[in-house]
Design a protein around this motif. Structure first.
Motif, mmCIF file in Angstrom:
data_model
loop_
_atom_site.group_PDB
_atom_site.id
_atom_site.type_symbol
_atom_site.label_atom_id
_atom_site.label_comp_id
_atom_site.label_asym_id
_atom_site.label_seq_id
_atom_site.Cartn_x
_atom_site.Cartn_y
_atom_site.Cartn_z
ATOM 1 N N UNK A 13 34.742 74.461 30.222
ATOM 2 C CA UNK A 13 35.069 75.103 31.494
ATOM 3 C C UNK A 13 36.541 74.851 31.837
ATOM 4 N N UNK A 14 37.220 75.898 32.269
ATOM 5 C CA UNK A 14 38.624 75.719 32.653
ATOM 6 C C UNK A 14 38.705 74.898 33.931
ATOM 7 N N UNK A 15 39.535 73.865 33.877
ATOM 8 C CA UNK A 15 39.718 72.979 35.029
ATOM 9 C C UNK A 15 41.215 72.786 35.271
ATOM 10 N N UNK A 16 41.514 72.275 36.465
ATOM 11 C CA UNK A 16 42.877 71.835 36.768
ATOM 12 C C UNK A 16 42.848 70.344 37.050
ATOM 13 N N UNK A 17 43.973 69.679 36.749
ATOM 14 C CA UNK A 17 44.094 68.255 37.069
ATOM 15 C C UNK A 17 45.519 67.962 37.515
ATOM 16 N N UNK A 18 45.665 66.907 38.300
ATOM 17 C CA UNK A 18 46.983 66.490 38.773
ATOM 18 C C UNK A 18 47.465 65.298 37.961
ATOM 19 N N UNK A 19 48.701 65.375 37.496
ATOM 20 C CA UNK A 19 49.326 64.239 36.806
ATOM 21 C C UNK A 19 50.600 63.862 37.553
ATOM 22 N N UNK A 20 50.831 62.569 37.724
ATOM 23 C CA UNK A 20 52.110 62.067 38.228
ATOM 24 C C UNK A 20 52.796 61.282 37.128
ATOM 25 N N UNK A 21 54.108 61.516 36.943
ATOM 26 C CA UNK A 21 54.937 60.547 36.225
ATOM 27 C C UNK A 21 55.436 59.611 37.324
ATOM 28 N N UNK A 22 55.028 58.355 37.267
ATOM 29 C CA UNK A 22 55.294 57.403 38.340
ATOM 30 C C UNK A 22 56.760 56.923 38.297
ATOM 31 N N UNK A 23 57.194 56.199 39.354
ATOM 32 C CA UNK A 23 58.612 55.778 39.403
ATOM 33 C C UNK A 23 59.101 55.061 38.152
ATOM 34 N N UNK A 24 58.250 54.253 37.524
ATOM 35 C CA UNK A 24 58.687 53.547 36.302
ATOM 36 C C UNK A 24 58.939 54.537 35.171
ATOM 37 N N UNK A 25 58.073 55.548 35.060
ATOM 38 C CA UNK A 25 58.224 56.555 34.005
ATOM 39 C C UNK A 25 59.467 57.405 34.207
ATOM 40 N N UNK A 26 59.745 57.751 35.486
ATOM 41 C CA UNK A 26 60.947 58.547 35.775
ATOM 42 C C UNK A 26 62.191 57.721 35.453
ATOM 43 N N UNK A 27 62.213 56.453 35.912
ATOM 44 C CA UNK A 27 63.391 55.595 35.688
ATOM 45 C C UNK A 27 63.636 55.367 34.203
ATOM 46 N N UNK A 28 62.566 55.327 33.411
ATOM 47 C CA UNK A 28 62.720 55.058 31.975
ATOM 48 C C UNK A 28 62.984 56.310 31.148
ATOM 49 N N UNK A 29 63.082 57.452 31.813
ATOM 50 C CA UNK A 29 63.404 58.686 31.084
ATOM 51 C C UNK A 29 62.240 59.241 30.293
ATOM 52 N N UNK A 64 40.181 70.027 31.348
ATOM 53 C CA UNK A 64 41.486 69.379 31.553
ATOM 54 C C UNK A 64 41.363 67.969 32.143
ATOM 55 N N UNK A 65 40.409 67.754 33.042
ATOM 56 C CA UNK A 65 40.335 66.440 33.699
ATOM 57 C C UNK A 65 40.022 65.341 32.680
ATOM 58 N N UNK A 66 38.979 65.538 31.861
ATOM 59 C CA UNK A 66 38.620 64.481 30.905
ATOM 60 C C UNK A 66 39.605 64.410 29.740
ATOM 61 N N UNK A 67 40.136 65.548 29.322
ATOM 62 C CA UNK A 67 41.108 65.548 28.213
ATOM 63 C C UNK A 67 42.361 64.759 28.610
ATOM 64 N N UNK A 68 42.857 64.997 29.820
ATOM 65 C CA UNK A 68 44.068 64.299 30.264
ATOM 66 C C UNK A 68 43.790 62.805 30.448
ATOM 67 N N UNK A 69 42.618 62.459 30.966
ATOM 68 C CA UNK A 69 42.278 61.034 31.105
ATOM 69 C C UNK A 69 42.267 60.351 29.737
ATOM 70 N N UNK A 70 41.716 61.031 28.728
ATOM 71 C CA UNK A 70 41.736 60.464 27.370
ATOM 72 C C UNK A 70 43.165 60.277 26.874
#
Ligand code: CMP
Length: 141
Positions: free
Chosen positions: A1-17, A81-87
């Motif tokens: 089933x087509x799903x949507x999920x939210x992902x954040x690149x957190x402050x540490x990920x942004x700072x580290x490029x 998408x939700x379970x795939x991204x969590x994996x």
């Protein structure tokens, strides 16, 4: 089933490029990017985003961390998408996350763990509204 999920690149990920690395993994997997923005949470937004954790001992540290710098938020769309991204992101604690996952490859901490992803449809529905308006989601391409 087509799903949507939210992902954040957190402050540490942004700072580290690591913004490009994170987005690239999801694009190569075949997930479709349907919304994207850089934001900096104020305290109110940080507390709202993580409200399910408000009674946890680490809540104030978590809010301090998520408000410590810009984050990159995205909505991804695809089959399961939700379970795939969590994996793909791996276990919360970077020290325990499997190699090959984002946290397994880039994190060595439970707090500074590079990314966040919705853990359920219900979480997605609540979380994306903290950051995006419905008009900012573009999926007809
Ligand atoms: P996330 O997937 O964004 O969901 C909640 C966040 O709380 C989690 O990633 C971690 O960054 C953080 N977290 C979870 N457990 C702990 C903990 N024991 N100590 C500090 N931070 C934690």
């Amino acid at each position: 089933m087509t799903e949507r999920t939210l992902v954040l690149v957190k402050p540490d990920g942004v700072k580290r490029g690591l913004i490009g690395e994170v987005i690239s993994r999801f694009e190569k997997k075949g997930l479709k990017l349907v919304a994207l923005k850089m934001v900096k949470f104020d305290r109110t937004k940080g507390e709202e985003f993580y409200s399910v954790h408000k009674d946890k001992s680490f809540f104030s540290d978590l809010v301090n961390f998520i408000t410590s710098g810009p984050i990159v938020a995205m909505i991804l769309e695809g089959d399961s998408a939700i379970s795939v991204v969590r994996l793909m992101i791996g276990s919360t604690d970077g020290r325990k996350a499997q190699p090959g996952t984002i946290r397994g490859d880039f994190a060595l901490s439970i707090q500074d763990n590079v990314v966040h992803a919705s853990d359920s449809q219900e979480s997605f529905e609540r979380e994306y509204k903290v950051i995006f308006r419905d008009e900012e989601i573009i999926s007809n391409y």
